[in-house]
Design a protein around this motif. Structure first.
Motif, PDB file in Angstrom:
ATOM      1  N   ARG A   1       0.577   6.508  -7.204  1.00 43.55           N
ATOM      2  CA  ARG A   1       1.816   5.948  -7.745  1.00 43.55           C
ATOM      3  C   ARG A   1       3.030   6.666  -7.144  1.00 43.55           C
ATOM      4  N   VAL A   2       3.922   5.881  -6.548  1.00 43.80           N
ATOM      5  CA  VAL A   2       5.164   6.434  -6.008  1.00 43.80           C
ATOM      6  C   VAL A   2       6.322   5.553  -6.479  1.00 43.80           C
ATOM      7  N   PRO A   3       7.532   6.108  -6.531  1.00 46.27           N
ATOM      8  CA  PRO A   3       8.687   5.317  -6.996  1.00 46.27           C
ATOM      9  C   PRO A   3       8.956   4.117  -6.091  1.00 46.27           C
ATOM     10  N   VAL A   4       9.518   3.060  -6.670  1.00 44.49           N
ATOM     11  CA  VAL A   4       9.853   1.868  -5.872  1.00 44.49           C
ATOM     12  C   VAL A   4      10.855   2.211  -4.790  1.00 44.49           C
ATOM     13  N   GLY A   5      11.649   3.269  -5.009  1.00 42.28           N
ATOM     14  CA  GLY A   5      12.635   3.688  -4.021  1.00 42.28           C
ATOM     15  C   GLY A   5      12.030   4.258  -2.764  1.00 42.28           C
ATOM     16  N   ASN A   6      10.703   4.488  -2.753  1.00 39.74           N
ATOM     17  CA  ASN A   6      10.037   5.001  -1.559  1.00 39.74           C
ATOM     18  C   ASN A   6       9.741   3.904  -0.548  1.00 39.74           C
ATOM     19  N   LEU A   7      10.064   2.657  -0.897  1.00 40.98           N
ATOM     20  CA  LEU A   7       9.935   1.551   0.045  1.00 40.98           C
ATOM     21  C   LEU A   7      10.941   1.730   1.179  1.00 40.98           C
ATOM     22  N   VAL A   8      10.471   1.598   2.404  1.00 33.26           N
ATOM     23  CA  VAL A   8      11.353   1.724   3.570  1.00 33.26           C
ATOM     24  C   VAL A   8      11.933   0.353   3.900  1.00 33.26           C
ATOM     25  N   GLY A   9      13.251   0.218   3.763  1.00 29.41           N
ATOM     26  CA  GLY A   9      13.892  -1.055   4.089  1.00 29.41           C
ATOM     27  C   GLY A   9      13.506  -2.161   3.133  1.00 29.41           C
ATOM     28  N   ASP A  10      13.266  -3.344   3.689  1.00 33.86           N
ATOM     29  CA  ASP A  10      12.954  -4.512   2.876  1.00 33.86           C
ATOM     30  C   ASP A  10      11.457  -4.669   2.663  1.00 33.86           C
ATOM     31  N   GLU A  11      11.107  -5.213   1.516  1.00 32.14           N
ATOM     32  CA  GLU A  11       9.715  -5.525   1.239  1.00 32.14           C
ATOM     33  C   GLU A  11       9.221  -6.591   2.216  1.00 32.14           C
TER      34      GLU A  11
ATOM     35  N   SER B   1      -6.179  -1.761  16.008  1.00 32.77           N
ATOM     36  CA  SER B   1      -4.817  -2.121  16.400  1.00 32.77           C
ATOM     37  C   SER B   1      -4.289  -3.369  15.699  1.00 32.77           C
ATOM     38  N   ASP B   2      -5.062  -3.930  14.791  1.00 31.39           N
ATOM     39  CA  ASP B   2      -4.681  -5.173  14.122  1.00 31.39           C
ATOM     40  C   ASP B   2      -3.775  -4.868  12.928  1.00 31.39           C
ATOM     41  N   VAL B   3      -2.524  -4.519  13.223  1.00 35.19           N
ATOM     42  CA  VAL B   3      -1.587  -4.087  12.183  1.00 35.19           C
ATOM     43  C   VAL B   3      -1.315  -5.200  11.180  1.00 35.19           C
ATOM     44  N   GLY B   4      -1.305  -6.443  11.629  1.00 35.34           N
ATOM     45  CA  GLY B   4      -0.977  -7.550  10.740  1.00 35.34           C
ATOM     46  C   GLY B   4      -2.017  -7.836   9.689  1.00 35.34           C
ATOM     47  N   ASN B   5      -3.199  -7.211   9.800  1.00 34.76           N
ATOM     48  CA  ASN B   5      -4.267  -7.491   8.847  1.00 34.76           C
ATOM     49  C   ASN B   5      -4.742  -6.252   8.104  1.00 34.76           C
ATOM     50  N   ILE B   6      -3.844  -5.297   7.885  1.00 35.90           N
ATOM     51  CA  ILE B   6      -4.219  -4.107   7.128  1.00 35.90           C
ATOM     52  C   ILE B   6      -4.613  -4.494   5.704  1.00 35.90           C
ATOM     53  N   ALA B   7      -5.507  -3.672   5.117  1.00 35.88           N
ATOM     54  CA  ALA B   7      -6.051  -3.996   3.801  1.00 35.88           C
ATOM     55  C   ALA B   7      -5.531  -3.105   2.685  1.00 35.88           C
ATOM     56  N   THR B   8      -4.944  -1.967   3.005  1.00 31.84           N
ATOM     57  CA  THR B   8      -4.391  -1.087   1.980  1.00 31.84           C
ATOM     58  C   THR B   8      -3.307  -1.835   1.213  1.00 31.84           C
ATOM     59  N   THR B   9      -3.381  -1.792  -0.113  1.00 32.31           N
ATOM     60  CA  THR B   9      -2.471  -2.582  -0.946  1.00 32.31           C
ATOM     61  C   THR B   9      -1.496  -1.702  -1.723  1.00 32.31           C
ATOM     62  N   ALA B  10      -0.341  -2.267  -1.994  1.00 31.36           N
ATOM     63  CA  ALA B  10       0.639  -1.649  -2.883  1.00 31.36           C
ATOM     64  C   ALA B  10       1.109  -2.727  -3.858  1.00 31.36           C
ATOM     65  N   VAL B  11       0.841  -2.505  -5.126  1.00 30.25           N
ATOM     66  CA  VAL B  11       1.202  -3.471  -6.166  1.00 30.25           C
ATOM     67  C   VAL B  11       2.279  -2.855  -7.048  1.00 30.25           C
ATOM     68  N   ARG B  12       3.334  -3.594  -7.270  1.00 28.40           N
ATOM     69  CA  ARG B  12       4.420  -3.045  -8.081  1.00 28.40           C
ATOM     70  C   ARG B  12       4.046  -3.065  -9.553  1.00 28.40           C
ATOM     71  N   ASP B  13       4.296  -1.933 -10.219  1.00 29.03           N
ATOM     72  CA  ASP B  13       4.070  -1.799 -11.653  1.00 29.03           C
ATOM     73  C   ASP B  13       5.315  -1.149 -12.247  1.00 29.03           C
ATOM     74  N   GLY B  14       6.244  -1.965 -12.722  1.00 34.18           N
ATOM     75  CA  GLY B  14       7.509  -1.439 -13.226  1.00 34.18           C
ATOM     76  C   GLY B  14       8.325  -0.821 -12.121  1.00 34.18           C
TER      77      GLY B  14
ATOM     78  N   THR C   1       2.008  -5.659   0.649  1.00 34.75           N
ATOM     79  CA  THR C   1       2.736  -5.971  -0.576  1.00 34.75           C
ATOM     80  C   THR C   1       2.867  -7.475  -0.790  1.00 34.75           C
ATOM     81  N   GLY C   2       2.551  -8.243   0.237  1.00 33.36           N
ATOM     82  CA  GLY C   2       2.681  -9.692   0.153  1.00 33.36           C
ATOM     83  C   GLY C   2       1.395 -10.389   0.521  1.00 33.36           C
ATOM     84  N   GLY C   3       1.513 -11.604   1.032  1.00 36.69           N
ATOM     85  CA  GLY C   3       0.353 -12.396   1.396  1.00 36.69           C
ATOM     86  C   GLY C   3      -0.302 -11.920   2.676  1.00 36.69           C
ATOM     87  N   PRO C   4      -1.245 -12.716   3.164  1.00 41.22           N
ATOM     88  CA  PRO C   4      -1.974 -12.323   4.380  1.00 41.22           C
ATOM     89  C   PRO C   4      -1.090 -12.360   5.621  1.00 41.22           C
ATOM     90  N   GLY C   5      -1.521 -11.619   6.633  1.00 38.49           N
ATOM     91  CA  GLY C   5      -0.809 -11.640   7.901  1.00 38.49           C
ATOM     92  C   GLY C   5       0.331 -10.651   7.980  1.00 38.49           C
TER      93      GLY C   5
END
Length: 392
Positions: free
Chosen positions: A225-235, A140-153, A180-184
């Motif tokens: 790899r998915v398009p940047v447009g697949n981001l929901v709302g704000d990063e 249940s620790d949503v704030g500490n998920i480890a799956t990453t998404a790194v932007r490449d173009g 997509t950002g820092g910890p937490g």
């Protein structure tokens, strides 16, 4: 309340009763005759989603602007109560209405392109979505998920894994929580991942104690790899999007709780009237009658409390701290009711209740997940304590 207000309220009550009856009839016709078959198969047929979409069931509480019916949480209550009253299982409801956890974030914050591509066809029953949050080491620790998404173009490159994902083996897309950002909590985003994307895979289908008709999966993302447009709302706003929808999910599980409890009580009363021991129907035994009364008391209390919190949520126009705390307590109350009532239902059915395929046996197994799913009771109790000011 003015005369006009009273008339409007009455009209709404009548509309919700019609919705409840329609959902009950759909369950009698399309679900009840086949449910054991789907339990044994371990999944629902896609055709059921299509039928539910055509009947307007999948979009009841979604805005009309995204393809829904424009209803609210109280309409969802009526819909689900109607289905549970005719034997729908908790597992079936989780799988059939997985759109209720896969689509709300997109509907509320996604672009029009994402809404048109994923939300509208899902509410029509043409697609199946999943929500990918829980990870093998995260719970249940949503704030500490480890799956990453790194932007490449113009693409996101996603790596990680998810587990306990409802409808994961059948999903056409997974609304995935990623870092997509820092910890937490401030570094979490939501990205829509089509399941036919290279690098995405269903590692395995998970066997469970209950919820047999609801397929559950472990998922893997390897350089997806998915398009940047697949981001929901704000990063980096994903945690807050998830949090605002958790209230509705927890309320839905509260309905599951008293819904299967109420159905189990009804089945048990009928059985106790028909089953005779030592020359008399079971219901003639005082100890049996007292058990039935206690089962009824708990069902009525959980139902009334859940209705009250749902009305509070609608009146507030969404979640606030008071509503979030109340939803946590409503879920716990209803889940405890389901645990107790389904256990007593099996007990009063005797050996019959222990047989695979008996409806009360199914509800008994399904009930055990409810205090875990949507946030474990222990986690939600601590959250409620913080929101109620009991930690300081």
């Amino acid at each position: 309340m003015t005369t006009t207000d009273a008339a409007a309220a009455q009209s709404t009550a009548e509309e919700r009763e019609a919705l409840r009856q329609m959902a009950a009839e759909f369950t009698r016709r399309e679900i009840a005759p086949h449910l054991q078959e789907w339990e044994d198969a371990g999944a629902l047929p896609r055709e059921l989603h299509v039928k539910a979409g055509r009947a307007g069931l999948l979009g009841v509480s979604f805005p009309e602007a995204v393809g829904g019916s424009g209803g609210d949480l109280l309409d969802t209550v009526a819909l689900q109560e109607g289905m549970f009253s005719q034997g729908a299982s908790s597992g079936l409801m989780s799988a059939l209405f997985t759109n209720g956890i896969a689509c709300p974030h997109i509907a509320a914050h996604g672009s029009s392109e994402l809404v048109d591509r994923w939300v509208r066809p899902t509410l029509a029953g043409e697609l199946i979505g999943s929500l990918g949050i829980t990870e093998p080491g995260g719970g249940s620790d949503v704030g500490n998920i480890a799956t990453t998404a790194v932007r490449d173009g113009e693409e996101w490159v996603i790596n990680g894994s998810k587990t306990f994902i409802t409808s994961g083996t059948r999903a056409d897309f997974v609304t995935t929580a990623v870092r997509t950002g820092g910890p937490g909590a401030g570094g979490v985003s939501l990205i829509v991942v089509p399941t036919d994307t290279p690098g995405f895979s269903v590692d395995r289908k998970l066997a469970k104690m209950g919820w047999h008709s609801s397929d559950t999966a472990e998922l893997s993302y390897v350089d997806v790899r998915v398009p940047v447009g697949n981001l929901v709302g704000d990063e980096n706003a994903g945690f807050w999007y998830i949090a605002e929808q958790f209230v509705v999910e927890r309320m839905a599980l509260a309905i599951h709780g008293y819904g299967i409890a109420e159905r189990s009580l009804e089945l048990t009363v009928d059985y106790c009237r028909q089953r005779s021991t030592f020359g008399e129907p079971l219901i003639k035994r005082q100890v049996v009658r007292h058990k039935l009364v206690e089962m009824r008391r708990q069902v009525e209390a959980a139902k009334a409390y859940t209705h009250a919190v749902a009305a509070q949520y609608v009146a507030a126009g969404g979640p606030n701290e008071a509503v979030i705390a109340a939803a946590c307590m409503a879920k716990e109350t209803a889940c405890n009711t389901a645990t107790y009532v389904t256990d007593q239902a099996v007990q009063l059915h005797g050996g019959t209740g222990y047989m695979h395929g008996t409806e009360v046996e199914r509800h008994y197994r399904d009930a055990r997940l409810l205090p875990i799913g949507g946030g474990a009771t222990e986690v939600l109790t601590d959250l409620a304590a913080k929101l109620l000011g009991y930690t300081r």
